[in-house]
Design a protein around this motif. Structure first.
Motif, PDB file in Angstrom:
ATOM      1  N   CYS A   1      39.007  39.420  40.667  1.00  0.00           N
ATOM      2  CA  CYS A   1      40.406  39.187  41.068  1.00  0.00           C
ATOM      3  C   CYS A   1      41.375  39.970  40.192  1.00  0.00           C
ATOM      4  O   CYS A   1      42.476  40.283  40.629  1.00  0.00           O
TER       5      CYS A   1
ATOM      6  N   ALA B   1      36.012  40.056  36.131  1.00  0.00           N
ATOM      7  CA  ALA B   1      36.518  39.210  37.226  1.00  0.00           C
ATOM      8  C   ALA B   1      37.031  40.118  38.340  1.00  0.00           C
ATOM      9  O   ALA B   1      37.827  41.032  38.088  1.00  0.00           O
TER      10      ALA B   1
ATOM     11  N   GLY C   1      42.856  35.172  36.648  1.00  0.00           N
ATOM     12  CA  GLY C   1      41.576  35.408  35.983  1.00  0.00           C
ATOM     13  C   GLY C   1      41.148  34.325  35.030  1.00  0.00           C
ATOM     14  O   GLY C   1      40.706  34.617  33.920  1.00  0.00           O
ATOM     15  N   SER C   2      41.236  33.067  35.437  1.00  0.00           N
ATOM     16  CA  SER C   2      40.880  32.002  34.490  1.00  0.00           C
ATOM     17  C   SER C   2      39.590  31.265  34.828  1.00  0.00           C
ATOM     18  O   SER C   2      38.966  30.704  33.951  1.00  0.00           O
ATOM     19  N   CYS C   3      39.162  31.256  36.086  1.00  0.00           N
ATOM     20  CA  CYS C   3      38.049  30.348  36.433  1.00  0.00           C
ATOM     21  C   CYS C   3      36.673  30.966  36.197  1.00  0.00           C
ATOM     22  O   CYS C   3      35.680  30.247  36.096  1.00  0.00           O
ATOM     23  N   ARG C   4      36.580  32.279  36.141  1.00  0.00           N
ATOM     24  CA  ARG C   4      35.340  33.010  35.880  1.00  0.00           C
ATOM     25  C   ARG C   4      34.292  32.808  36.976  1.00  0.00           C
ATOM     26  O   ARG C   4      33.106  32.861  36.729  1.00  0.00           O
ATOM     27  N   LEU C   5      34.738  32.534  38.175  1.00  0.00           N
ATOM     28  CA  LEU C   5      33.768  32.338  39.254  1.00  0.00           C
ATOM     29  C   LEU C   5      33.563  33.609  40.074  1.00  0.00           C
ATOM     30  O   LEU C   5      32.575  33.765  40.777  1.00  0.00           O
ATOM     31  N   CYS C   6      34.516  34.523  39.980  1.00  0.00           N
ATOM     32  CA  CYS C   6      34.516  35.672  40.884  1.00  0.00           C
ATOM     33  C   CYS C   6      33.916  36.918  40.235  1.00  0.00           C
ATOM     34  O   CYS C   6      34.214  38.037  40.636  1.00  0.00           O
TER      35      CYS C   6
ATOM     36  N   LYS D   1      35.635  32.078  44.555  1.00  0.00           N
ATOM     37  CA  LYS D   1      36.843  32.119  43.721  1.00  0.00           C
ATOM     38  C   LYS D   1      37.425  30.724  43.627  1.00  0.00           C
ATOM     39  O   LYS D   1      37.220  29.905  44.536  1.00  0.00           O
ATOM     40  N   LEU D   2      38.180  30.470  42.589  1.00  0.00           N
ATOM     41  CA  LEU D   2      38.920  29.202  42.491  1.00  0.00           C
ATOM     42  C   LEU D   2      40.361  29.417  42.054  1.00  0.00           C
ATOM     43  O   LEU D   2      41.272  28.868  42.647  1.00  0.00           O
ATOM     44  N   CYS D   3      40.567  30.249  41.034  1.00  0.00           N
ATOM     45  CA  CYS D   3      41.947  30.364  40.543  1.00  0.00           C
ATOM     46  C   CYS D   3      42.743  31.427  41.299  1.00  0.00           C
ATOM     47  O   CYS D   3      43.940  31.563  41.079  1.00  0.00           O
ATOM     48  N   ALA D   4      42.103  32.150  42.208  1.00  0.00           N
ATOM     49  CA  ALA D   4      42.795  33.228  42.918  1.00  0.00           C
ATOM     50  C   ALA D   4      43.168  32.809  44.331  1.00  0.00           C
ATOM     51  O   ALA D   4      42.426  32.076  44.987  1.00  0.00           O
TER      52      ALA D   4
ATOM     53  N   MET E   1      38.353  41.971  44.486  1.00  0.00           N
ATOM     54  CA  MET E   1      38.191  40.781  45.338  1.00  0.00           C
ATOM     55  C   MET E   1      38.778  41.020  46.735  1.00  0.00           C
ATOM     56  O   MET E   1      38.160  40.727  47.749  1.00  0.00           O
TER      57      MET E   1
HETATM   58  S1  FES Z   1      39.046  33.699  41.019  1.00  0.00           S
HETATM   59 FE1  FES Z   1      39.172  32.765  39.118  1.00  0.00          FE
HETATM   60  S2  FES Z   1      38.784  34.400  37.715  1.00  0.00           S
HETATM   61 FE2  FES Z   1      38.845  35.354  39.632  1.00  0.00          FE
END
Ligand code: FES
Ligand code: SF4
Ligand code: SF4
Length: 946
Positions: A80, A78, A61-66, A50-53, A38
């Motif tokens: 991130c 992921a 590594g929780s949101c699974r958007l990246c 990204k959301l959780c990073a 990332m």
């Molecule tokens: S930004 Fe959330 S898993 Fe990578």
């Protein structure tokens, strides 16, 4: 001016030396080994949703958007949490990852308020941006299912709110509280769809352990946690990077503005002292700048019991100049003087001391550092050669053993405390020497190896005992001492500390600290690896303040702990610019950069530039000015940005001195306690309203930039210039940068400093000159500034302030996180919610003996005076010791402190006062009388200025 958008690289940088080259979406990029895909993508100019990073926190590594695809590897890792590898080929926008991202985003949106156009919260959030990047057009699931949309907003905190309906449980707030702030106030409770963020024991933020640093608010990508000012005022449209006006940590902030209204303060990630973090004061407590109590017009009066009368600037300045000249003509050149401010900029402080030396023709200039860190100047200059801390804050990352003595960083220097706690969580060991069990002694994931609960006033004895252990047990760094220190002085010191009377067993009798604990602390400090000392006013504000500072320097030299990262002797400075005000020549015996006024060579520099002849005799210190006022030889005082009637010891002595003066000029934001004794009031400006520089505790020169026009019309430097010109000095500074140019031209350690350089580098630490063009993070590298390090024999001499039958307890004083100094600023913000009044901490045993219950009014009496306040019963203080803060003028805690002071510098002995505590019913007679007098003195006749 646009809003400054800081780049978020998603994950923190890697410090590896090995570089790795890979390809992302066809772009080749080279980054340090250990960097996330990332971050590498951002470096290559590719933005992955990204959301959780966020780059302030380690990857989760929780949101699974990246998600991305990597050639030759299966799945969609992921970006991130996946590190780069040589030759890797990454695709961030394949159909597959786009489809997965849209599905994830749809799920989030199906349980999220849809008020993007109507809410100032939603529109500009990272969440909205991520939705845009994903390219979502519709949400298949609607919002009709089970959801959290009706969850109640927590508005308990005065500065920010928590709206669980917007929360996606990315846990950035939880991790920010842990990793950045180190408070561990937030957790994720429950599992799966039922999981939620809770503060404390699932309670309102306000009553939880949350310290309102705002790291969670800054981390939140959805606006679930958001400043109330954004909700109320809307999004900012431009921003200015500046420096906090509160403590000596010197945090940099983006002042985010709408026009000339501050909407919020966001810690600046590139700030070298704070790296994007803040405390509740800097981030939230700026409302005093527009508080209705602020005085914006100059005012005059004949007598201190007259009401104030608003006048024009011309009339006020003419009166100031005429009175100073009249008094000098009648009573001599030395009958007037000034006090500089440690809250004002370097440039402003420089001008006030120049006004005194060049305009008044004497050296009657002093500063509030007289009452806090003057022993630091004396002690470190004597032993090491420079009157300042040795290391930068980042140096703590290399420390193995931290010795904190007489300081309470989590309250007084919170952002540095967070940095320090991080290092302690990584495994560094901690020694605390303090009469109170300060928070650092034990808090989540931090525990001191040794806490020495010292009897107030015995610092020097304990430091000598630690030195005794180091010398007699052969724990010295002999090679370092041989190479870098004066041998004779070392031999004298080593012989002195080896004497049996300095053994831990003997010192236990006076300090109350068990000998074994002193031995453990000494061994750990000497043998635990790189050791750093951080100290505060609990070291300096004693009759032996300078001796204790030299005792610390002795310990550091004896163990080879100066001149490297991770070591040093580091004073934690109280006010934002106390280092700068000292550097700028605010002491009566020193021109800027601590050069003695009696040195003809140094005087010649200023005589040439200022076009005057300087008086070679040191002037009066603050206590001497007050004494001289009472004997009639000192008659007029100009006080810029200080409140000596509240902050200085032995209040009655201060007010008697002020009352005896013919003419007092106070320049401040508010009608403070000192203004009750003033004849002219000149309204001052806040740090948001002017350009200049502050110097923090690590000698860092930080730019202060004007975010709004001065509400009083002028920066403080302009007001001093007006006075100077009315006295005939003919100054023509058009901008503070020109004052800094003069400072650089006349001060060798500032020779390389200019506003252009500060703009370019962000900040520099002095010395900054030809030898160190980009400044000096660590001093005394290779050799001491004075040449050889100078050990000083530090004989322990007990203070004359003794307990006895009349005054059996020892009072020591300090500060609290939410309030600042005399409280003039923070009391005019919602910070008072956390500390409405000064309280007296007393041990349960002492309270019981006196029939005192928690919350009772008590009378606190010493031989100097008495005051009344409420009691808090706690075992944070040892039996025999009581403690209070001095943030509230109603308490007037300094009525009880005495006139004893440090032998070398006159720094008052705030930390040791023999007192008695007895139950009472409410305010003392003295407090009531003072209240009445202050109300009388503060009357303002509303006659508009002509
Ligand atoms: S930004 Fe959330 S898993 Fe990578
Ligand atoms: S409050 Fe914000 S930062 Fe915390 S979990 Fe929820 S969305 Fe994430
Ligand atoms: S730690 Fe000090 S400088 Fe930083 S925000 Fe808090 S008060 Fe301001």
């Amino acid at each position: 001016m646009p809003l400054i958008q800081e780049i978020d690289y998603g994950t923190p940088p890697s410090s590896a030396d090995t570089m790795v080259t890979l390809t992302i979406d066809g772009y080749e990029v080279t980054v340090p080994e250990g960097t996330s895909i990332m971050r590498a993508a951002m470096v290559a100019g590719v933005k992955v949703p990204k959301l959780c990073a966020t780059d302030m926190l380690s990857a989760f590594g929780s949101c699974r958007l990246c998600l991305v695809e990597i050639e030759g590897r299966g799945g969609t890792p992921a970006s991130c949490t996946t590190p780069v590898a040589p030759g890797m080929k990454v695709s961030t926008t394949t159909d597959r990852v786009r489809r997965i991202r849209r599905g994830v985003m749809e799920l989030y949106l199906s349980d999220h308020p849809r008020d993007g156009f109507t809410s100032p919260v939603a529109g500009s959030s990272e969440f909205a941006e991520a939705a845009g990047l994903v390219g979502l057009r519709e949400v298949r699931y609607g919002t009709g299912g089970v959801n959290h949309l009706d969850a109640k907003i927590d508005e308990s905190n005065p500065y920010f709110q928590f709206d669980p309906a917007r929360c996606i449980v990315c846990s950035r707030c939880v991790r920010a509280c842990e990793e950045v702030q180190g408070t561990f106030a937030l957790t994720v409770e429950g599992r799966g769809f039922a999981s939620k963020i809770v503060a404390g024991q699932d309670e309102p933020f306000l009553t939880s352990e949350c310290v309102s640093c705002g790291a969670c608010v800054q981390a939140c990508p959805t606006g679930s946690l958001i400043e109330k000012s954004i909700v109320e005022v809307g999004q900012p449209e431009h921003s200015v990077v500046t420096t906090c006006g509160y403590c000596g940590v010197g945090c940099n902030f983006k002042a985010e503005m709408q026009g000339d209204v501050v909407v919020r303060m966001v810690p600046w990630k590139d700030g070298k002292a704070n790296h994007g973090h803040s405390c509740v004061k800097g981030r939230f407590a700026w409302g005093y700048a527009t508080h209705p109590d602020r005085m914006l017009k100059p005012m005059l009066r004949e007598r201190i019991t007259d009401p104030w009368r608003e006048v024009s600037w011309d009339e006020a300045i003419a009166r100031v100049a005429a009175e100073f000249r009249r008094i000098q003509a009648a009573h001599g050149r030395g009958a007037v003087g000034a006090i500089t401010s440690s809250r004002c900029t370097d440039e402003e402080t420089y001008l006030v001391q120049k006004l005194v030396r060049a305009g008044f023709g004497n050296n009657n200039i002093d500063t509030c550092a007289r009452v806090c860190h003057s022993p630091t100047g004396y002690g470190l200059k004597t032993t090491l050669g420079t009157s300042a801390g040795t290391n930068d804050f980042d140096s703590v990352d290399h420390t193995d053993v931290v010795l904190v003595i007489g300081a309470n960083p989590t309250d007084g220097h919170p952002v540095f405390a967070s940095h320090l706690k991080r290092r302690l969580r990584e495994g560094a060991k901690l020694i605390v020497i303090d009469p109170r069990r300060i928070d650092l002694v034990r808090m989540p994931h931090v525990e001191a190896t040794c806490h020495l609960p010292i009897r107030p006033g015995t610092n020097v004895a304990v430091l000598d005992a630690m030195a005794h252990v180091i010398v007699t047990e052969g724990l010295l760094n002999e090679a370092y001492v041989r190479e870098r220190c004066e041998p004779d002085a070392f031999a004298d010191w080593a012989a002195f500390v080896s004497e049996p009377r300095n053994s831990p067993e003997e010192v236990e009798k006076v300090s109350g600290v068990p000998a074994a604990l002193i031995r453990d602390a000494a061994r750990l400090y000497a043998t635990g690896g790189r050791a750093a000392i951080y100290y505060g006013l609990g070291v300096t504000e004693h009759s032996q303040g300078s001796t204790a500072v030299m005792g610390l320097a002795n310990l550091a030299m004896a163990t080879g702990n100066i001149g490297f990262p991770g070591t040093g002797v580091n004073p934690l400075r109280g006010q934002n610019n106390v280092q700068g005000s000292c550097d700028m020549g605010s002491f009566p015996h020193e021109l800027p950069a601590y050069r003695h006024i009696s040195d003809p060579g140094v005087r010649a520099i200023y005589e040439r530039v200022w076009g005057v002849t300087l008086d070679p005799e040191p002037g009066l210190r603050i206590p001497n000015m007050l004494d001289a006022a009472q004997d009639g030889s000192f008659r007029a005082l100009y006080v810029q940005g200080e409140d000596i009637a509240q902050s200085d010891p032995d209040t009655r002595h201060v007010t008697a001195g002020l009352e005896a003066m013919e003419f007092v000029v106070v320049q401040d934001l508010f009608l403070n306690e000192t203004a009750n004794y003033a004849h002219v009031f000149l309204p001052g400006s806040t740090f948001l309203e002017k350009d200049g520089t502050f110097i923090n505790a690590e000698r860092r020169i930080n730019l202060v930039r004007k975010a709004m026009a001065p509400k009083n019309g002028f920066g403080d430097w302009q007001i001093t210039q007006k006075i100077a010109n009315a006295l005939g000095l003919n100054w023509h500074y058009r901008h503070p940068s020109e004052i800094m140019d003069e400072i650089a031209a006349t001060t060798p350690s500032f020779a390389g400093v200019s506003y252009a350089k500060l703009e370019e580098l962000g900040s520099v630490q002095w010395p900054c000159n030809e030898q160190a063009p980009e400044g000096t993070p660590v001093m005394h590298v290779g050799h001491f500034v004075r040449g050889k390090g100078h050990f000083v024999v530090t004989e322990y001499i007990p203070t004359d302030e003794r307990t006895g039958p009349r005054f059996p307890l020892l009072l020591t004083t300090g500060r609290i996180l939410s309030q600042y100094n005399v409280g003039a600023q923070t009391r005019r913000t919602a910070n008072s919610l956390w500390h409405e009044e000064d309280l007296l901490e007393i041990h349960p045993h002492d309270a019981e003996q006196r029939g005192i219950r928690d919350g009772d009014w008590v009378r606190l009496a010493s031989r100097s005076g008495e005051t009344s306040l409420r009691a808090r019963i706690t075992d944070r203080v040892a039996p025999g010791v009581v403690y209070t803060t001095f943030h509230h003028p109603d308490t007037q805690a300094n009525v009880v402190t005495t006139d004893y002071s440090d032998w070398a510098t006159n720094c008052p002995e705030y930390k040791v006062t023999a007192v008695q505590v007895t139950p009472t019913n409410g305010l003392s007679d003295w407090q009531q009388e003072y209240r009445d007098f202050a109300a009388l003195s503060r009357r303002v006749e509303v006659v508009p200025a002509k």
